[in-house]
Write an enzyme that holds these catalytic residues in place. Sequence first.
Site, PDB file in Angstrom:
ATOM      1  N   ASP A 214       0.801  -1.127  -0.022  1.00 27.90           N
ATOM      2  CA  ASP A 214      -0.022  -0.036   0.124  1.00 27.90           C
ATOM      3  C   ASP A 214       0.907   1.260  -0.088  1.00 27.90           C
ATOM      4  OD1 ASP A 214      -2.626   1.414   0.288  1.00 27.90           O
ATOM      5  OD2 ASP A 214      -2.313   1.223   2.504  1.00 27.90           O
TER       6      ASP A 214
ATOM      7  N   ASP B 175       2.861   4.916  -5.581  1.00 33.56           N
ATOM      8  CA  ASP B 175       1.968   6.153  -5.392  1.00 33.56           C
ATOM      9  C   ASP B 175       3.024   7.819  -5.564  1.00 33.56           C
ATOM     10  OD1 ASP B 175       0.798   8.499  -4.560  1.00 33.56           O
ATOM     11  OD2 ASP B 175       0.363   7.716  -2.333  1.00 33.56           O
TER      12      ASP B 175
ATOM     13  N   HIS C  24      -7.695   9.946   3.960  1.00 33.59           N
ATOM     14  CA  HIS C  24      -7.186   8.832   5.016  1.00 33.59           C
ATOM     15  C   HIS C  24      -7.480   9.442   6.256  1.00 33.59           C
ATOM     16  CE1 HIS C  24      -4.628   7.731   1.334  1.00 33.59           C
ATOM     17  NE2 HIS C  24      -5.055   6.660   1.951  1.00 33.59           N
ATOM     18  N   GLY C  25      -7.644   8.495   7.345  1.00 34.66           N
ATOM     19  CA  GLY C  25      -7.854   8.685   8.827  1.00 34.66           C
ATOM     20  C   GLY C  25      -9.234   8.663   9.192  1.00 34.66           C
TER      21      GLY C  25
ATOM     22  N   HIS D  60      -9.499   4.815  -2.221  1.00 36.98           N
ATOM     23  CA  HIS D  60      -8.664   4.943  -1.059  1.00 36.98           C
ATOM     24  C   HIS D  60      -9.428   5.662  -0.129  1.00 36.98           C
ATOM     25  CE1 HIS D  60      -4.304   3.581  -1.778  1.00 36.98           C
ATOM     26  NE2 HIS D  60      -4.896   3.318  -2.969  1.00 36.98           N
TER      27      HIS D  60
ATOM     28  N   ASP E 159      -8.639   0.736   6.471  1.00 37.87           N
ATOM     29  CA  ASP E 159      -7.503   0.464   7.410  1.00 37.87           C
ATOM     30  C   ASP E 159      -7.948   1.234   8.683  1.00 37.87           C
ATOM     31  OD1 ASP E 159      -5.282   0.386   9.056  1.00 37.87           O
ATOM     32  OD2 ASP E 159      -3.947   1.430   7.732  1.00 37.87           O
TER      33      ASP E 159
END
Length: 330
Positions: free
Chosen positions: A100, A122, A196-197, A232, A277
């Site tokens: 990832d 990435d 993200h997060g 993502h 995640d």
Amino acid sequence: MTTATRTVSYKELGFVNTREMFAKANKEGYAVPAYNFNNMEQLQAILTACVKSRSPVILQISKGAREYANPTLLRWMARGAMEMIKEMPGGAVPTALHLDHGDSFELCKSCIENGFSSVMIDGSHLPYEENIRLTRQVVEYAHQFDVTVEGELGVLAGIEDEVSSEHTHYTEPAQVEDFVKRTGVDSLAISIGTSHGAFKFKVKPGESAPPLRFDILEEVEKRIPGFPIVLHGASSVLNSYIDMINKYGGKMEGAVGVSAEQLRKAAKSAVCKINIDSDGRLVMTAVIRKVFAEKPGEFDPRKYLGPAREELIKMYMDKNKNVLGSADRA
Ligand code: G3H
Ligand code: 13P
Ligand code: ZN
């Protein structure tokens, strides 16, 4: 072109690359789950949930996770995990081992040499031509071993494995055809408003999160019909776990994620890989906090990691069945 010094083949470890997984997901209108792991309990939970729900799965390891767990140990854990699922009722499901947010050619090469069946390079934060050059270099190396490659165009807000960005730069649909053609990538991550997060959107009390930019996704699909798209930053940041964390001493007010409805809609489109995640991290944190609060004398890690693992299995099974639509597609 850099030629091969391959030490272990993913095929020997029992993994598959993502090519056929994505073709099937695209044709049948669901998304394959890509769940991150860093330790044994997460790995066991992901695979147990996917075997029980008969879902294909992509096991994701970030650069940080690889450093945390040690690359050699990780390779043997992955091999052990594949042996474990063969012995489970129903047997193995198609499983890819994926890097990832790879940030360099060398990291991708090392993962390929260590049994990964798929890598992400990435280069999304690089100027366009540099992103193409780096992605092309990884593709040329990876394809020698039948390892599939994910590239990225557009930048998500939030933290992408030590690379952090304050603002979202949506993918420009006008670039995707050229990027895919010149790099030879097998799938493309795009930016349509996820991040993200656990704090994805700034939302005032009573307001809901802004919708994802499905118009961008549709434009992308028109330009590269049938090409596998990756989303993502797709954790839903489930309220029940945030409430549990806050109730048992945590402090995560204002955490918000992507709704299950929007993910279901994305899964039916060309999006055939959905990355999750944070939801796993939140489940573990919530359960461990609860055990610690209710049993302050507990000091056996199995007594708090075990219940966390059980709750993770439930959460992943629910995602497969009710959000991604990947259950019973193995
Ligand atoms: O996209 C980032 C993943 O959630 C991995 O996070 O770099 O903290 O392991 P990490
Ligand atoms: P979340 O932080 O939304 O779980 O996203 C994970 C991810 O995109 C991993 O690459
Ligand atoms: Zn990501």
